[in-house]
Design a protein around this motif. Sequence first.
Motif, PDB file in Angstrom:
ATOM      1  N   UNK A  23     -48.116  -2.211  59.232  1.00 54.41           N
ATOM      2  CA  UNK A  23     -46.675  -2.370  59.443  1.00 54.41           C
ATOM      3  C   UNK A  23     -46.376  -2.649  60.922  1.00 54.41           C
ATOM      4  N   UNK A  36     -40.554  -6.284  49.773  1.00 54.03           N
ATOM      5  CA  UNK A  36     -39.427  -6.700  50.609  1.00 54.03           C
ATOM      6  C   UNK A  36     -39.724  -8.067  51.197  1.00 54.03           C
ATOM      7  N   UNK A  37     -38.887  -9.020  50.842  1.00 51.82           N
ATOM      8  CA  UNK A  37     -39.080 -10.357  51.373  1.00 51.82           C
ATOM      9  C   UNK A  37     -38.140 -10.546  52.554  1.00 51.82           C
ATOM     10  N   UNK A  38     -38.691 -10.596  53.751  1.00 45.58           N
ATOM     11  CA  UNK A  38     -37.872 -10.760  54.944  1.00 45.58           C
ATOM     12  C   UNK A  38     -37.528 -12.238  55.089  1.00 45.58           C
ATOM     13  N   UNK A  39     -36.233 -12.566  55.166  1.00 44.58           N
ATOM     14  CA  UNK A  39     -35.856 -13.981  55.305  1.00 44.58           C
ATOM     15  C   UNK A  39     -36.532 -14.607  56.531  1.00 44.58           C
ATOM     16  N   UNK A  41     -35.635 -16.467  58.905  1.00 43.09           N
ATOM     17  CA  UNK A  41     -34.989 -16.492  60.224  1.00 43.09           C
ATOM     18  C   UNK A  41     -34.722 -15.085  60.775  1.00 43.09           C
ATOM     19  N   UNK A  42     -35.243 -14.080  60.111  1.00 44.54           N
ATOM     20  CA  UNK A  42     -35.048 -12.702  60.583  1.00 44.54           C
ATOM     21  C   UNK A  42     -36.364 -12.173  61.141  1.00 44.54           C
ATOM     22  N   UNK A  43     -36.271 -11.530  62.278  1.00 42.48           N
ATOM     23  CA  UNK A  43     -37.452 -10.907  62.850  1.00 42.48           C
ATOM     24  C   UNK A  43     -37.354  -9.390  62.670  1.00 42.48           C
ATOM     25  N   UNK A  44     -38.418  -8.787  62.185  1.00 42.52           N
ATOM     26  CA  UNK A  44     -38.447  -7.328  62.069  1.00 42.52           C
ATOM     27  C   UNK A  44     -39.414  -6.801  63.113  1.00 42.52           C
ATOM     28  N   UNK A  45     -38.954  -5.884  63.930  1.00 44.69           N
ATOM     29  CA  UNK A  45     -39.836  -5.239  64.909  1.00 44.69           C
ATOM     30  C   UNK A  45     -39.966  -3.766  64.550  1.00 44.69           C
ATOM     31  N   UNK A  46     -41.191  -3.311  64.512  1.00 42.47           N
ATOM     32  CA  UNK A  46     -41.446  -1.929  64.126  1.00 42.47           C
ATOM     33  C   UNK A  46     -41.931  -1.156  65.351  1.00 42.47           C
ATOM     34  N   UNK A  47     -41.349   0.007  65.541  1.00 39.71           N
ATOM     35  CA  UNK A  47     -41.662   0.810  66.730  1.00 39.71           C
ATOM     36  C   UNK A  47     -42.149   2.184  66.310  1.00 39.71           C
TER      37      UNK A  47
END
Lengths: 195, 93
Positions: A23, A36-39, A41-47
Amino acid sequence: MAANPVKQAIVRACTDAAYRARLLSDPRKALAEEGIEVPADIEVRVHENTDNKIVAVLPGPQAAELRERTKQLPSGPVVDVPSGLGLEWQQTALIATGRIDTNTAPALRRELLRAFTDVDLVLSGVTFLSSPGLAALLAGQKHLATYDSHLRLCDVPVEIRNVLEMVGFLDLFEIVNRSSLDDPYVAALMAMPFH
Amino acid sequence: MAESVSFFGSVRRFFRDYLLVMETRGSFGQLVQQATEDAALRQRLLQSPKQVLAEAGITLPEGIEVEILENTDKVIHLVLPPLVESGEAEGGQ
């Protein structure tokens, strides 16, 4: 209906070290594992928090959208309900008390159809739920789905839960205990600093 | 009901529950709540988190840094709570 997949991914990352690593290194791919399908144009950052740094997030457009949608909801006790059932809106929660039967189900249905956002229907005070009530729940769920929203059933007494199970409704609704929301998730949140 | 799970719906519901939990969890939760409504507070919290926390009476041990992030239309941040060893997950309180 399973719990929120985003929450599930986070809960899994609290107990499954290998998943946690995936992850962190490739959020898009790891979230896909949880459906979960992330579109594109979206960025997901996990911290993650470290020994000497605490990270916290302010919900952005999500909070604003939620606020806007909540504003459209009625507030307080619903006046026009046949005796036997009490209904009260508290923000996005609709608290039901009493019997949901032929007489009272239309009022529940009417209230659910007024909503355009995720609704928590709190059933802890409900003593009876029959077929017209089930139909009202279904109508509410279908209506909310057109707004990309869910009807969630909360604090469901065991007798009512048995009814839902027997008619095959457990797959159609997310069922949670509102006081603890989702135990592993809250346990994980509680372990965070500040709490 | 075969329906696809919408990313935005899931994220919105996730943060709804996050805010619901935060609301009941003391001063920092209340600060986060306030910052969703108060743009000026939000900006200050993003720029100088430690100072704003201190003003709200939330002090931290020396040597602990705080980073506050904000979600936007294009970037969603998720923070992972600590990894718990198996068997400990139930006793997080």
